[in-house]
Design a protein around this motif. Structure first.
Motif, PDB file in Angstrom:
ATOM      1  N   PHE A  60       0.807  -1.215   0.000  1.00 56.60           N
ATOM      2  CA  PHE A  60       0.000   0.000   0.000  1.00 56.60           C
ATOM      3  C   PHE A  60       0.844   1.271   0.000  1.00 56.60           C
ATOM      4  O   PHE A  60       0.301   2.369  -0.097  1.00 56.60           O
ATOM      5  N   VAL A  61       2.152   1.143   0.153  1.00 54.94           N
ATOM      6  CA  VAL A  61       3.043   2.301   0.162  1.00 54.94           C
ATOM      7  C   VAL A  61       4.142   2.068  -0.877  1.00 54.94           C
ATOM      8  O   VAL A  61       4.272   0.979  -1.439  1.00 54.94           O
ATOM      9  N   SER A  62       4.937   3.100  -1.132  1.00 56.91           N
ATOM     10  CA  SER A  62       6.000   2.974  -2.123  1.00 56.91           C
ATOM     11  C   SER A  62       7.019   1.925  -1.676  1.00 56.91           C
ATOM     12  O   SER A  62       7.531   1.965  -0.562  1.00 56.91           O
ATOM     13  N   HIS A  63       7.313   0.967  -2.572  1.00 55.28           N
ATOM     14  CA  HIS A  63       8.249  -0.109  -2.228  1.00 55.28           C
ATOM     15  C   HIS A  63       9.070  -0.517  -3.446  1.00 55.28           C
ATOM     16  O   HIS A  63       9.447  -1.678  -3.605  1.00 55.28           O
ATOM     17  N   ARG A  64       9.356   0.447  -4.291  1.00 53.04           N
ATOM     18  CA  ARG A  64      10.041   0.170  -5.550  1.00 53.04           C
ATOM     19  C   ARG A  64      11.399  -0.497  -5.344  1.00 53.04           C
ATOM     20  O   ARG A  64      11.800  -1.358  -6.123  1.00 53.04           O
ATOM     21  N   PHE A  65      12.115  -0.106  -4.302  1.00 53.61           N
ATOM     22  CA  PHE A  65      13.470  -0.611  -4.099  1.00 53.61           C
ATOM     23  C   PHE A  65      13.542  -1.691  -3.020  1.00 53.61           C
ATOM     24  O   PHE A  65      14.621  -2.018  -2.542  1.00 53.61           O
ATOM     25  N   ASP A  66      12.399  -2.231  -2.642  1.00 46.29           N
ATOM     26  CA  ASP A  66      12.381  -3.310  -1.658  1.00 46.29           C
ATOM     27  C   ASP A  66      12.588  -4.660  -2.356  1.00 46.29           C
ATOM     28  O   ASP A  66      12.294  -4.803  -3.544  1.00 46.29           O
ATOM     29  N   PRO A  67      13.084  -5.660  -1.633  1.00 44.18           N
ATOM     30  CA  PRO A  67      13.279  -6.990  -2.223  1.00 44.18           C
ATOM     31  C   PRO A  67      11.978  -7.544  -2.785  1.00 44.18           C
ATOM     32  O   PRO A  67      10.941  -7.517  -2.117  1.00 44.18           O
ATOM     33  N   ALA A  68      12.045  -8.046  -4.025  1.00 42.03           N
ATOM     34  CA  ALA A  68      10.827  -8.524  -4.673  1.00 42.03           C
ATOM     35  C   ALA A  68      11.144  -9.636  -5.668  1.00 42.03           C
ATOM     36  O   ALA A  68      12.262  -9.760  -6.162  1.00 42.03           O
ATOM     37  N   MET A  69      10.122 -10.425  -5.954  1.00 39.05           N
ATOM     38  CA  MET A  69      10.191 -11.503  -6.944  1.00 39.05           C
ATOM     39  C   MET A  69       9.084 -11.285  -7.963  1.00 39.05           C
ATOM     40  O   MET A  69       7.956 -10.967  -7.603  1.00 39.05           O
ATOM     41  N   THR A  70       9.409 -11.459  -9.245  1.00 42.11           N
ATOM     42  CA  THR A  70       8.422 -11.336 -10.311  1.00 42.11           C
ATOM     43  C   THR A  70       8.298 -12.675 -11.026  1.00 42.11           C
ATOM     44  O   THR A  70       9.307 -13.270 -11.428  1.00 42.11           O
ATOM     45  N   VAL A  71       7.061 -13.140 -11.170  1.00 39.58           N
ATOM     46  CA  VAL A  71       6.799 -14.429 -11.809  1.00 39.58           C
ATOM     47  C   VAL A  71       6.020 -14.198 -13.096  1.00 39.58           C
ATOM     48  O   VAL A  71       4.970 -13.551 -13.091  1.00 39.58           O
ATOM     49  N   ARG A  72       6.561 -14.706 -14.187  1.00 42.77           N
ATOM     50  CA  ARG A  72       5.865 -14.734 -15.468  1.00 42.77           C
ATOM     51  C   ARG A  72       5.559 -16.181 -15.807  1.00 42.77           C
ATOM     52  O   ARG A  72       6.047 -17.090 -15.140  1.00 42.77           O
TER      53      ARG A  72
END
Length: 241
Positions: A60-72
């Motif tokens: 719900f808040v800005s988290h652009r540079f937080d650790p993340a995983m993207t699944v395609r």
């Protein structure tokens, strides 16, 4: 014969309670602003409880540079923030709990069974790479009933299990992104993520639920990626840098 209490002589007189001091103080002169604030703080502190509070979701808040995983539908990618947080980890294992819909990324040694290289190493730097894993990704899409036209992003939570540092991803807490589109000038159109419908009407989990969500028991339903895809007959494509 009357009994004389020790404090009646002026010695060992019990100290007044804070409430008594407040009453005595208010009777003599009004409280200062600092004293009023301190009294309010003490009242809030003495009555505080986590009951009824919700932990606001990071999505719900800005988290652009937080650790993340993207699944395609055919690949998985971890951003640089995620990779840098697990120092010296070049190979990892995927562990998934189909019941709780959680995925663990656990560092491992090169050559370990089911080891997956999750980053590119150039000198002292480790950078993100696309991990091609169509059989595994397709099973995730099927299990979670995701739309193959979208990509799904998840915020990583770094946890410790005994002495092991690892990442926990809640697959039910996804941000869904529509396929990329461009305007008439060829520039990419930035679209807002679509959040899960079951998040409507709340800010996040209760404090108790939030604490429980970080607890992991590897004896309770976690499988490695190879165990999830061992029945897959299609060949696994080569990994793309």
């Amino acid at each position: 014969m009357d009994v004389v209490q020790p404090w009646a002589t002026g010695f060992n007189r019990p100290k007044p309670l804070p409430t008594q001091m407040s009453i005595q103080r208010s009777q003599s002169s009004p409280l200062s602003r600092e004293e009023q604030l301190e009294a309010r703080r003490l009242a809030e502190e003495s009555n505080f409880s986590y009951a009824g509070y919700q932990v606001v979701r990071r999505e719900f808040v800005s988290h652009r540079f937080d650790p993340a995983m993207t699944v395609r539908v055919g690949s998985i990618t971890f951003n640089n923030a995620c990779i840098k947080a697990l120092e010296n980890a070049t190979y990892v294992q995927f562990l998934i709990n189909p019941t709780e819909k959680k995925l663990i990324v656990r560092p491992c040694e090169i050559g370990a069974r089911d080891a997956i290289r999750w980053c590119v190493v150039k000198g002292a730097d480790r950078k993100s790479r696309q991990i091609t894993c169509k059989p595994f990704a397709e099973r995730l899409f099927s299990m979670m009933d995701w739309d193959a036209e979208f990509r799904y992003r998840f915020q990583g939570m770094r946890i410790r299990y005994y002495q092991d540092e690892m990442y926990l991803f809640d697959l039910s807490a996804d941000e869904r992104f529509a396929p990329m589109k461009k305007d008439e000038n060829g520039k990419r159109i930035v679209t807002a993520p679509v959040l899960p419908e079951h998040w409507n009407g709340s800010y996040g989990m209760s404090v108790e639920e939030h604490d429980m969500s970080t607890k992991v028991d590897f004896l309770d339903g976690f499988l490695t990626a190879s165990e999830v895809t061992e029945e897959e007959s299609d060949p696994v494509p080569e990994e793309i840098e």
